[in-house]
Design a protein around this motif. Sequence first.
Motif, mmCIF file in Angstrom:
data_model
loop_
_atom_site.group_PDB
_atom_site.id
_atom_site.type_symbol
_atom_site.label_atom_id
_atom_site.label_comp_id
_atom_site.label_asym_id
_atom_site.label_seq_id
_atom_site.Cartn_x
_atom_site.Cartn_y
_atom_site.Cartn_z
ATOM 1 N N ILE A 136 0.857 -1.185 0.000
ATOM 2 C CA ILE A 136 0.000 0.000 0.000
ATOM 3 C C ILE A 136 0.894 1.235 0.000
ATOM 4 O O ILE A 136 1.795 1.366 0.835
ATOM 5 N N GLY A 137 0.635 2.128 -0.942
ATOM 6 C CA GLY A 137 1.362 3.388 -0.994
ATOM 7 C C GLY A 137 0.764 4.371 -0.006
ATOM 8 O O GLY A 137 -0.451 4.408 0.188
ATOM 9 N N ILE A 138 1.614 5.162 0.614
ATOM 10 C CA ILE A 138 1.176 6.177 1.567
ATOM 11 C C ILE A 138 1.623 7.542 1.046
ATOM 12 O O ILE A 138 2.802 7.752 0.767
ATOM 13 N N GLU A 139 0.671 8.437 0.911
ATOM 14 C CA GLU A 139 0.955 9.812 0.520
ATOM 15 C C GLU A 139 0.533 10.726 1.657
ATOM 16 O O GLU A 139 -0.628 10.721 2.055
ATOM 17 N N ILE A 140 1.470 11.471 2.193
ATOM 18 C CA ILE A 140 1.223 12.382 3.291
ATOM 19 C C ILE A 140 1.016 13.767 2.687
ATOM 20 O O ILE A 140 1.937 14.343 2.101
ATOM 21 N N ASN A 141 -0.195 14.252 2.779
ATOM 22 C CA ASN A 141 -0.563 15.485 2.090
ATOM 23 C C ASN A 141 -0.622 16.675 3.037
ATOM 24 O O ASN A 141 -1.570 16.841 3.788
ATOM 25 N N GLY A 142 0.433 17.491 2.966
ATOM 26 C CA GLY A 142 0.475 18.721 3.742
ATOM 27 C C GLY A 142 -0.368 19.807 3.087
ATOM 28 O O GLY A 142 -1.020 19.574 2.067
ATOM 29 N N PRO A 143 -0.346 21.002 3.641
ATOM 30 C CA PRO A 143 -1.205 22.094 3.161
ATOM 31 C C PRO A 143 -1.007 22.450 1.684
ATOM 32 O O PRO A 143 -1.944 22.878 1.022
ATOM 33 N N TYR A 144 0.186 22.256 1.136
ATOM 34 C CA TYR A 144 0.446 22.634 -0.253
ATOM 35 C C TYR A 144 -0.160 21.659 -1.265
ATOM 36 O O TYR A 144 -0.116 21.903 -2.463
ATOM 37 N N HIS A 145 -0.724 20.563 -0.789
ATOM 38 C CA HIS A 145 -1.395 19.600 -1.672
ATOM 39 C C HIS A 145 -2.861 19.969 -1.880
ATOM 40 O O HIS A 145 -3.578 19.260 -2.580
ATOM 41 N N TYR A 146 -3.307 21.059 -1.277
ATOM 42 C CA TYR A 146 -4.725 21.419 -1.306
ATOM 43 C C TYR A 146 -4.935 22.816 -1.865
ATOM 44 O O TYR A 146 -4.074 23.691 -1.743
ATOM 45 N N ILE A 147 -6.119 22.994 -2.446
ATOM 46 C CA ILE A 147 -6.574 24.324 -2.847
ATOM 47 C C ILE A 147 -7.952 24.528 -2.223
ATOM 48 O O ILE A 147 -8.731 23.588 -2.101
ATOM 49 N N GLY A 148 -8.206 25.707 -1.785
ATOM 50 C CA GLY A 148 -9.527 25.989 -1.222
ATOM 51 C C GLY A 148 -9.852 25.184 0.017
ATOM 52 O O GLY A 148 -10.992 24.780 0.203
ATOM 53 N N GLY A 149 -8.861 24.901 0.825
ATOM 54 C CA GLY A 149 -9.113 24.199 2.081
ATOM 55 C C GLY A 149 -8.828 22.719 2.010
ATOM 56 O O GLY A 149 -7.745 22.268 2.312
ATOM 57 N N ARG A 150 -9.821 21.934 1.590
ATOM 58 C CA ARG A 150 -9.672 20.479 1.621
ATOM 59 C C ARG A 150 -9.834 19.811 0.267
ATOM 60 O O ARG A 150 -10.134 18.623 0.181
ATOM 61 N N ASN A 151 -9.617 20.543 -0.794
ATOM 62 C CA ASN A 151 -9.697 19.996 -2.149
ATOM 63 C C ASN A 151 -8.282 19.738 -2.652
ATOM 64 O O ASN A 151 -7.471 20.673 -2.733
ATOM 65 N N LEU A 152 -7.982 18.496 -3.000
ATOM 66 C CA LEU A 152 -6.655 18.167 -3.507
ATOM 67 C C LEU A 152 -6.388 18.945 -4.791
ATOM 68 O O LEU A 152 -7.265 19.086 -5.641
ATOM 69 N N ASN A 153 -5.140 19.414 -4.936
ATOM 70 C CA ASN A 153 -4.785 20.139 -6.155
ATOM 71 C C ASN A 153 -4.620 19.154 -7.315
ATOM 72 O O ASN A 153 -4.589 17.936 -7.136
ATOM 73 N N GLY A 154 -4.511 19.686 -8.522
ATOM 74 C CA GLY A 154 -4.463 18.864 -9.725
ATOM 75 C C GLY A 154 -3.278 17.918 -9.780
ATOM 76 O O GLY A 154 -3.418 16.762 -10.168
ATOM 77 N N GLY A 155 -2.100 18.396 -9.403
ATOM 78 C CA GLY A 155 -0.904 17.553 -9.438
ATOM 79 C C GLY A 155 -1.005 16.366 -8.509
ATOM 80 O O GLY A 155 -0.609 15.243 -8.855
ATOM 81 N N THR A 156 -1.561 16.595 -7.325
ATOM 82 C CA THR A 156 -1.720 15.516 -6.355
ATOM 83 C C THR A 156 -2.764 14.516 -6.829
ATOM 84 O O THR A 156 -2.568 13.296 -6.744
ATOM 85 N N ARG A 157 -3.860 15.018 -7.381
ATOM 86 C CA ARG A 157 -4.907 14.116 -7.894
ATOM 87 C C ARG A 157 -4.380 13.266 -9.049
ATOM 88 O O ARG A 157 -4.669 12.073 -9.133
ATOM 89 N N LEU A 158 -3.613 13.890 -9.935
ATOM 90 C CA LEU A 158 -3.025 13.160 -11.064
ATOM 91 C C LEU A 158 -2.100 12.052 -10.567
ATOM 92 O O LEU A 158 -2.166 10.915 -11.032
ATOM 93 N N LYS A 159 -1.251 12.385 -9.630
ATOM 94 C CA LYS A 159 -0.312 11.401 -9.079
ATOM 95 C C LYS A 159 -1.053 10.220 -8.467
ATOM 96 O O LYS A 159 -0.734 9.058 -8.747
ATOM 97 N N LEU A 160 -2.038 10.494 -7.626
ATOM 98 C CA LEU A 160 -2.788 9.417 -6.979
ATOM 99 C C LEU A 160 -3.474 8.533 -8.016
ATOM 100 O O LEU A 160 -3.456 7.303 -7.910
#
Length: 128
Positions: free
Chosen positions: A74-98
């Motif tokens: 199982i892969g683990i991705e630890i998403n700090g504040p820079y992985h989000y836009i508008g609070g709790r919405n994952l940004n495009g780069g993070t969504r693409l990676k996942l």
Amino acid sequence: WQIERASPVQLPASLSERCRDAFVSQGTGYSKLQDQVVSVLSRMDFYDVLEEYRTRNTGYTLDALVSLNDTVKIGIEINGPYHYIGGRNLNGGTRLKLRQVSSIECVRVVSVPHYEWEQLDGDEGRRE
């Protein structure tokens, strides 16, 4: 995306290799949050925990790869504040990676959002 979408259009092999080499040569960020999460994972009863795991096909780096046994990982991705836009919405780069790690590498990825981790009390709460 060409692999993910099974595109019949492919880059020339030499250009594809140069693009991948440039992508994987980029340094990865490391944070105190990542250190905390990996530390807790390492103390748990997993078969193995690898930190900063580079995926074979996509070249993405996962913050950790947890092996439950010889075959289940199982892969683990630890998403700090820079992985989000508008609070709790994952940004495009993070969504693409996942999405690409899940579909191309066939690795289930679990995200650890910083705002959930910070609310947990001590190791016991974080292990759950």
